[in-house]
Structure formats: C-alpha cells, structure tokens
Design an enzyme around this catalytic site. Structure first.
Site, mmCIF file in Angstrom:
data_model
loop_
_atom_site.group_PDB
_atom_site.id
_atom_site.type_symbol
_atom_site.label_atom_id
_atom_site.label_comp_id
_atom_site.label_asym_id
_atom_site.label_seq_id
_atom_site.Cartn_x
_atom_site.Cartn_y
_atom_site.Cartn_z
ATOM 1 N N ASP A 76 0.842 -1.191 0.000
ATOM 2 C CA ASP A 76 0.000 0.000 0.000
ATOM 3 C C ASP A 76 0.883 1.249 0.000
ATOM 4 O O ASP A 76 1.890 1.297 0.702
ATOM 5 C CB ASP A 76 -0.874 -0.027 1.253
ATOM 6 C CG ASP A 76 -2.176 0.735 1.110
ATOM 7 O OD1 ASP A 76 -2.612 0.961 -0.027
ATOM 8 O OD2 ASP A 76 -2.755 1.093 2.141
ATOM 9 N N GLU A 111 0.864 -0.325 -5.025
ATOM 10 C CA GLU A 111 -0.077 0.773 -5.203
ATOM 11 C C GLU A 111 0.837 1.972 -5.455
ATOM 12 O O GLU A 111 1.499 2.449 -4.531
ATOM 13 C CB GLU A 111 -0.924 0.972 -3.953
ATOM 14 C CG GLU A 111 -1.916 2.101 -4.103
ATOM 15 C CD GLU A 111 -2.689 2.351 -2.812
ATOM 16 O OE1 GLU A 111 -3.922 2.370 -2.878
ATOM 17 O OE2 GLU A 111 -2.055 2.537 -1.761
#
Length: 184
Positions: free
Chosen positions: A11, A73
């Site tokens: 992330d 991401e």
C-alpha cells in the site's frame, strides 16, 4: 521455506522510493544503512524519489521472494504518483488508478471517454511500454477496499459515509460516481 502465499501488495508504495528527509535523521532505508556505504550522487532533497531505491532493490532481489507476485499501489499520501513509472526490476505489477478512473467515467457516460476506454480494454499499453513492461503488469480494478463499493458507484453522486461517525470527512471525494435511480 514454504509460505503458501502467492504474493504481496504494498500500500502507498512510493514512500519506499523516496530519499531521506534529512541527513540529521536516522533513515534506515538510505544507502548507508542498506549497502554500508554512500552511493555516488546520493545527496538528495527532502523526499525526492530515487530511481533505484535500496529497499525496493532488496525486496526485488530477495531469494525468499523469488517467484512471488509483488504488487505496488504506485501512489502515496505525499502526492507522488508513479503509475507506469514505478521502479520495477522487471517483476513488479502496479495497481492502475488510471484504469479505474477512465472506466468509471466511461460507465458514468462522461463525454469523450470511449477512446480511452478502448485503451483500457487493451491494458493501456502506452503506460507500461517504457522500461520493457507489458500491459499485464497493470492490475486493473474499478473498486477496492478503500473507496466506493461497486453498488455505491451507481447509487450515489457523492460520498455517503454518514453511518461510520466521521461526518463524511473520510475517503476520496472524487469518485466519478453516478446515482442511477436509487431513491435516497
């Protein structure tokens, strides 16, 4: 070692590509701590993205992670957006936020998105050609864990997060959503 794991999604991964903020701060991911000595030209300004970040180099070349799917991401909270430009060592995949936004706008009926939508169906090849990657390096998605659900996309024009007690201040405001007739 058996892990029974197919891969890892990181992330807000670009934070791992940034240089240290200050030489006065202990920065465990700079080249001195990772490699034991300074790299030439390693005097960078606050948070500058590195082309070969040491931590990602270590992850990418770790023998225990060989064959694992590594998914980034490719944007962070500081505004660094690296979709299509993320340092990849030939093995990283990326969540494709451009795909999400274009497909949402096309489904919503926003004028002028049919050509971009056709490119999305082909994996937005021009986004990943640089550096020898292919369209399959793109992880295409429309909804995820931290935004509107698919149902919300077609039920609301704006965020509708009142029930969680955060007064609708959480989450993204730019959802490209469209109320397709849900009575509110």
């Amino acid at each position: 070692m058996e892990m029974h794991v197919d891969g890892f999604r990181f992330d807000l991964t670009p934070i791992l590509t940034r240089a240290c903020r200050s030489s006065a701060l202990l920065c465990l991911w700079d080249s001195v701590h990772v490699y034991g000595n300074r790299l030439d030209g390693d005097l960078l300004t606050t948070g500058t993205p590195l082309s070969s970040p040491p931590v990602l180099d270590m992850i990418s070349n770790d023998p225990l992670l060989q064959g694992m799917k590594l998914i980034a991401e490719a944007w962070d909270c500081g505004g660094l957006y690296q979709v299509g430009k993320f340092p990849h060592w030939g093995i990283w995949f990326e969540w494709n936020g451009k795909y999400r936004d274009i497909v949402r706008q096309f489904i919503k009926g926003t004028h002028g998105f049919s050509g971009a939508f056709a490119e999305c169906l082909c994996g937005i090849p021009n986004l990943y050609q640089q550096g020898g990657r292919k369209p399959w390096n793109s992880i295409n998605f429309i909804c995820a864990h931290d935004g509107f659900t698919l149902a919300d996309l077609v039920m609301y024009n704006q965020k509708h997060n009142l029930a969680n007690g955060e007064d609708n201040n959480d989450g993204e405001n730019h959802n490209n959503s469209w109320n397709c007739g849900q009575v509110l």
